[in-house]
Design an enzyme around this catalytic site. Sequence first.
Site, PDB file in Angstrom:
ATOM      1  N   CYS A   1       0.836  -1.200   0.000  1.00 55.08           N
ATOM      2  CA  CYS A   1       0.000   0.000   0.000  1.00 55.08           C
ATOM      3  C   CYS A   1       0.873   1.252   0.000  1.00 55.08           C
ATOM      4  O   CYS A   1       1.575   1.498  -0.953  1.00 55.08           O
ATOM      5  CB  CYS A   1      -0.963  -0.047   1.183  1.00 55.08           C
ATOM      6  SG  CYS A   1      -2.333   1.119   1.021  1.00 55.08           S
TER       7      CYS A   1
ATOM      8  N   HIS B   1      -3.801  -5.527   1.010  1.00 49.81           N
ATOM      9  CA  HIS B   1      -3.238  -5.801   2.334  1.00 49.81           C
ATOM     10  C   HIS B   1      -3.343  -7.275   2.700  1.00 49.81           C
ATOM     11  O   HIS B   1      -4.219  -7.662   3.465  1.00 49.81           O
ATOM     12  CB  HIS B   1      -3.978  -4.984   3.388  1.00 49.81           C
ATOM     13  CG  HIS B   1      -3.708  -3.528   3.314  1.00 49.81           C
ATOM     14  ND1 HIS B   1      -2.530  -2.968   3.731  1.00 49.81           N
ATOM     15  CD2 HIS B   1      -4.457  -2.503   2.848  1.00 49.81           C
ATOM     16  CE1 HIS B   1      -2.556  -1.660   3.530  1.00 49.81           C
ATOM     17  NE2 HIS B   1      -3.720  -1.351   2.992  1.00 49.81           N
TER      18      HIS B   1
ATOM     19  N   GLU C   1      -1.675  -8.719   4.782  1.00 50.57           N
ATOM     20  CA  GLU C   1      -1.488  -8.849   6.223  1.00 50.57           C
ATOM     21  C   GLU C   1      -2.810  -8.783   6.978  1.00 50.57           C
ATOM     22  O   GLU C   1      -2.905  -9.250   8.112  1.00 50.57           O
ATOM     23  CB  GLU C   1      -0.510  -7.778   6.738  1.00 50.57           C
ATOM     24  CG  GLU C   1      -1.048  -6.350   6.812  1.00 50.57           C
ATOM     25  CD  GLU C   1      -0.936  -5.556   5.514  1.00 50.57           C
ATOM     26  OE1 GLU C   1      -0.900  -6.181   4.426  1.00 50.57           O
ATOM     27  OE2 GLU C   1      -0.915  -4.314   5.571  1.00 50.57           O
TER      28      GLU C   1
END
Lengths: 79, 79, 729, 229
Positions: free
Chosen positions: D86, D203, D205
């Site tokens: 990002c 993302h 994560e």
Amino acid sequence: MKATVHVTLKPGVLDPQGVAIGHALTGLGFAGVNSVRMGKFLELDLAETDRAKAEAAVKAMCEKLLANTVIESYRVEIR
Amino acid sequence: MKATVHVTLKPGVLDPQGVAIGHALTGLGFAGVNSVRMGKFLELDLAETDRAKAEAAVKAMCEKLLANTVIESYRVEIR
Amino acid sequence: MIPNTKITAEVVQEHGLTEDEYALLLKIMDREPTLAELGIFSVMWSEHCSYKSSRVWLKTFPTSGPKVLQGPGENAGAVDIGDGLAAVFKIESHNHPSFIEPYQGAATGVGGILRDVFTMGARPIANLNALRFGDPKHPKTRHLVSGVVAGIGGYGNCIGVPTVAGETNFHPSYNGNILVNAMTVGLARADRIFKAAARGPGNRVLYVGAKTGRDGIHGATMASAEFTEESEAKRPTVQVGDPFTEKLLLEACLELMAEDAIVAIQDMGAAGLTSSSVEMAARGGLGIELNIDHVPMRETGMTTYEVMLSESQERMLLVVKPGAEKIAERIFKKWELDCADIGVVTETGRLVVKKDGKVEIDIPVAPLVDQSPLYRRPHVPSPKRPEIKAANTKVVEPVAALKQLMGCPDLASKRWIWDQYDHLVGNDTIQTPGGDAAVVRVRDTRKALAMVVDCTPRYCVADPKTGGMQAVVETWRNLTAVGAEPIAITDNLNFGNPQRPEIMGQIVGCIEGMGEACRALDYPVISGNVSLYNETNGQGILPTPVVGGVGLLDEYTQTVGLALKNAGCALVLIGETKGWLGASLYLREIAGWEEGAPPPIDLAVERKTGDLVRGLVRGGKVEACHDLSDGGLLVGIAEMALAGGIGAKLEAAPKGTPDHAWWFGEDQARYVVATADLDGVLATAKAAGVPARVIGETAGASLTLAGGSAISLDELRSIHEGWLPKYMS
Amino acid sequence: MKAAVVSFPGSNRERDIMMALERASGVKPSLLWHGDTEIPDTDLIVVPGGFSYGDYLRCGAMAAHSPVMKALKEKAAKGTPVLGVCNGFQILVEAGLLPGALMRNASLKFVCRQVHLRVEDSQSLFTNAYEKGQVIRVPVAHAEGNYTADEDTLKHLEDRGLVAFRYVAPDGSLAPEANPNGSTRAIAGIFNDSKTVLGLMPHPEDATDPHAGGMDGFGMFKSLVNALH
Ligand SMILES: Nc1ncnc2c1ncn2[C@@H]1O[C@H](COP(=O)(O)OP(=O)(O)O)[C@@H](O)[C@H]1O
Ligand SMILES: [Mg+2]
């Protein structure tokens, strides 16, 4: 000294903001807007008093930070 | 016709971007940057061929959309 | 402005003080005030800061309980959630600024409430927002929606706090007065909650954060005066938010709080340096002396008046322990923020402000605060509305009515809004926007906090007391539906002009109902905010007492959402349905009729029903759960079906209840659950003495009513998801 | 695998990614600050998401010139793997470690939602736990993720197989509505020439936990552990 910098997208780079603004203007009833391009305008207040030096410095700032020269071009004016 | 519009924050209105850019320039080793103000720059391509009419139209666009007149002022040029 | 302007009656009036209030000021000062002093009285005695019309009524709220660590009176309230942790939360309005400049108004509203929470030593973990806009057809509405949503997102996204829930209504009464209420929930160590009472004469007063400019001078007074076309034209300098600086301020403050340095801390919100210094001094029963020359300024030539009244954002005032100035300086320097020693705590009990060595302000703090005007304004109760019989209302075929309701502005999906909010940052959002309540994990524990904002203004205008009660009860129910134990609320009382007895009647009625509900549910009020004078040209908004509720899950994996998960589950309606259509959404949207008494509320039944449902959720007996509210039963089921992409076959309405009343009545204390353990659920409900009834089964990809009328989920989804994006495009 | 996460004033997803890295590797990553001039020896450097320097001027522009980025570039030149997510992707692009630019989303709005990605290469350090062509569901959260590059660059990326992920419909097909930001050729993430640097807008994560967003992003961290353990 005062410097102004215009940062604009290079020709050929698509400008989503400009396109959207153009659409919005048409939507608001403004006819005949062929295209809109959007850029940045910076005004810098500099301690430098030498015109040439100021210009060189601001150009360096543009190269280094103010413009992304991959997609943008810039124009510096010293006043 | 081509019109250019400069949209800038009114004096006294906080410009967080300008402040951050100023900091960054100083951090990059550019000394003597007293202040930076950041604004927008628009280039419009208009079908209108009458200068006065184009100017009036672009001013109306600024009032309606291009500038946030609560905190910004604008300047229109027709070329 | 020059400090020694002659204080004429006109100047006094411009500062929003009545003749009586000015007389009181003269008595307190025992001399004519300077202009700066007048400015200070003006903001401190504004409705926004002094709560002069609402204070007597706010005192009736229950504000204590075994879990309450901090009730109203500080920057935010705090409750104990175990594990040595506290949940800290508050709600705040930014209505008028958002109407004038929607992006910045909403953004700085978020910034302000975040500061209220981290001032207490809490790290913000979630934001919520309650929005009210005018008629979608009103020419300003679209622009306001777009700006407000972008502003809330712009600030919250940048600072990295997820925006996890909210509500958005449209009604013509908000055409000239939108409501933007923002709430923040944070986590702090229960034994390290920071307060705002100045202590220790001789301790230094530090200013930290952004520099002061001429932003929003008179913002607090503006928030307390009725709106006119003219004031819109005046356009006071709006504050511009700088979320990046706020992020740095947040980190710097939390870092400093981890040191043993701070005596007191208060954000500079409404009325800026004035209210922060006065409130700190007043809470400690002490004085404060400030030196304007040391205040970091971003503009030149600012007067004492301007500096004291500026509402520049992202600033804090601290009182630090002796010698701790160095620690503060080091930390704020690391974060590239200003940190200036601007004064000292004194024993004088006076606020003294000097500039260029001259005293420009010298006000006794205690009377400024304690003797601030307090009004028990005349109030008349709202006229009672008649009950509306289902037999007397327009009948529309249920599926046709459902279509119309699911696509109406109030019920249509607000995905267009929450897609613009980063609701995931932190990776602790267990229940995302779109459900009954958001659920956010408490890091390093098994716990989670559930949170929600809610209010049903059409009930409040129909019957303020019931409406106030309902706002509280609905949040309690929303928290319950996700399996959480409701703990406490914060509230934002948005009303019209309190000097009109009928408006004051709404305020009093709503507060009474809210207090009663809070008491019955052991759900105290720990913080809140009041926004009055939400009127334009004599047109008041619907009474809108927004409630922000917070609840606790001890085990976050126990939560369930509203999405149907599997076919072949029984759908069970829990609670009693009489088919109450008065003041319902059906009545308004389908019959075009904003009439009738709202559904009555039985708090004992609410509690019993909710406790049962929470037990079912936590016991793993249900796969999905949804409380029923706006639009009633069929809307509730449709929302569950859309969320899960699984349809349902529904049984007929019970004999004696007309179809439209059964499907769209808004009787309270009801939930729908989906379960694979029907016998278990029914037996548990029976044992609890709560009515429960099978109303259908999950199946297929459409909603099918007994008798064959049906709608596919695809069609329903395009209606439900379609309205807002289309409206905004 | 020992990872170092770089944070800037305004970073805000550093914790999300540190947790994902720790979950996959069992080792707590270290945290570096923008002013650090040296990066200790490490198997992986991660530039996380957020709004470094407020995203003012241009996303990632100011961060790209911070002292730590100078050190990062040196490490990257010597082959230390670098992951930018990002804002991290934006920073790597501004720093010249990856080609092209990230412009305002075509919608001009911030967008936070779950998207589907097609894994275009399953041989890299970052993607070896996935199958080529596998579709994964992970969130995006950004206002400027509209990838753009000149034709030569695009051709280079395609010819050399340097497109790591594309936005696709759940069935893996390209579809305009599946592209959340208007990116050219639906590009969601790209490698550098040696495939030691990956930048992507989504993302992963935030998809490494069954209770918060699912596990589809975990494969990326597992890949890294496979390659760098
Ligand atoms: N409606 C309310 N109910 C309960 N407490 C309230 C209410 N309104 C204000 N308060 C409390 O009064 C105190 C002052 O609030 P306020 O002036 O809004 O704070 P701030 O200065 O941060 O804006 C706070 O502790 C707040 O929680
Ligand atoms: Mg406060």
